[in-house]
Write an enzyme that holds these catalytic residues in place. Sequence first.
Site, PDB file in Angstrom:
ATOM      1  CD  GLU A  39      68.324  66.669  61.681  1.00  0.00           C
ATOM      2  OE1 GLU A  39      67.363  67.208  61.124  1.00  0.00           O
ATOM      3  OE2 GLU A  39      68.291  65.502  62.108  1.00  0.00           O
ATOM      4  CB  CYS A 186      53.730  56.505  58.963  1.00  0.00           C
ATOM      5  SG  CYS A 186      52.187  57.400  58.728  1.00  0.00           S
ATOM      6  CB  CYS A 193      47.820  50.897  59.420  1.00  0.00           C
ATOM      7  SG  CYS A 193      47.787  52.472  58.544  1.00  0.00           S
ATOM      8  CB  CYS A 196      51.792  51.522  62.670  1.00  0.00           C
ATOM      9  SG  CYS A 196      52.114  53.148  63.378  1.00  0.00           S
ATOM     10  CB  CYS A 202      46.545  55.961  64.169  1.00  0.00           C
ATOM     11  SG  CYS A 202      46.825  56.900  62.650  1.00  0.00           S
TER      12      CYS A 202
HETATM   13  S1  SF4 Z   1      48.597  53.650  62.071  1.00  0.00           S
HETATM   14 FE1  SF4 Z   1      48.616  55.855  61.672  1.00  0.00          FE
HETATM   15  S2  SF4 Z   1      50.686  56.508  62.138  1.00  0.00           S
HETATM   16 FE2  SF4 Z   1      50.712  54.277  61.926  1.00  0.00          FE
HETATM   17  S3  SF4 Z   1      51.220  53.862  59.755  1.00  0.00           S
HETATM   18 FE3  SF4 Z   1      48.995  53.917  59.913  1.00  0.00          FE
HETATM   19  S4  SF4 Z   1      48.461  56.038  59.437  1.00  0.00           S
HETATM   20 FE4  SF4 Z   1      50.641  56.017  59.956  1.00  0.00          FE
END
Ligand code: SF4
Length: 320
Positions: A39, A186, A193, A196, A202
């Site tokens: 970390e 992201c 997106c 994702c 989102c």
């Molecule tokens: S959907 Fe939202 S969380 Fe996912 S990559 Fe796109 S901006 Fe990021």
Amino acid sequence: MRPMQKTPQTSLLKWYARRGRHTLPWRNTRDPYRIYLSEIMLQQTQVATVLERFYFPFLEKFPTLLHVAQAPLDEVLKQWEGLGYYTRARNLHHTAQACKGQLPTTIEALIALKGIGRSTAHAIGAFAFGIAVPILDANVRRVLHRYFGIESRDEKGLWAAAYALLDTQHPYEYNQAMMDLGAMVCIKSTPKCDDCPLHEACIGKESNPLAYPAPKPKKSAPTHHLALLVYRHEGRLGLVQRTTRLLQGLWGFVQAPIDNAIEGVYLGRVSHQYSHFGIEGEVRLIDGWVEGLEWFEVEALETLALSTLDHKILACYLAQ
Ligand code: SF4
């Protein structure tokens, strides 16, 4: 059996099971020291750099936190050499001694230790002890800003968002998944997106992910112009031990304001960029004994912890 209800957390964990970086060495341990070390090394440094050059050599030299506690600070700084942000190494050494090589098991006691902030304490708590707390590293912050559409960088609001999304049943996997999502999907300038697992709800995706968080006002980093002085006496070089917060405990060559009247033989120029300022320096060789310096054979410098800038100065001297 009823199918599992689809929530952002279940989508995230499903994605993590398929795409997560399961082979990272600190993912395959519950040893609080190894998790703590990873970390703090990763706070300012890329995963690839930590893996390639620092994590394993450090563990080889200091296999447990007790080994860190029992070593002189100089040895810890030497092993940290090149990783930068040396306050991390000094705090690690201080903390190792304060807890006698045994990290505590509660968030409150972890946060009380020097150099362990809330997110690091939560990471140790979640990954080593399975405590249901969220972490907030740079990657996770970005995901939360975008997912909830939070422009403000206010810490309180972001922690509230972190708790709102946390999967309290699976804190280990959830936090690892969020870190990986920020690092791999992201992404700062090019969020993917369509790939994702959080895209359905989102807010950032609906408008413009790059709008979150609002950009920081730009500060220009000043450049200091210095004379970097290599003092030499009877074949040995004169160094000082740094006392500034940035490099405290490291050894280095004398630095002085650039002055036309400065003596010595010009050896070359070196420069180095720190996070908040840069140094442009003129390396000069001065023969003669000076009070207040420690004198070392050139070979002995290999055993000292030097900053990257001082390594450049030494290389400049050796190239003459
Ligand atoms: S959907 Fe939202 S969380 Fe996912 S990559 Fe796109 S901006 Fe990021």
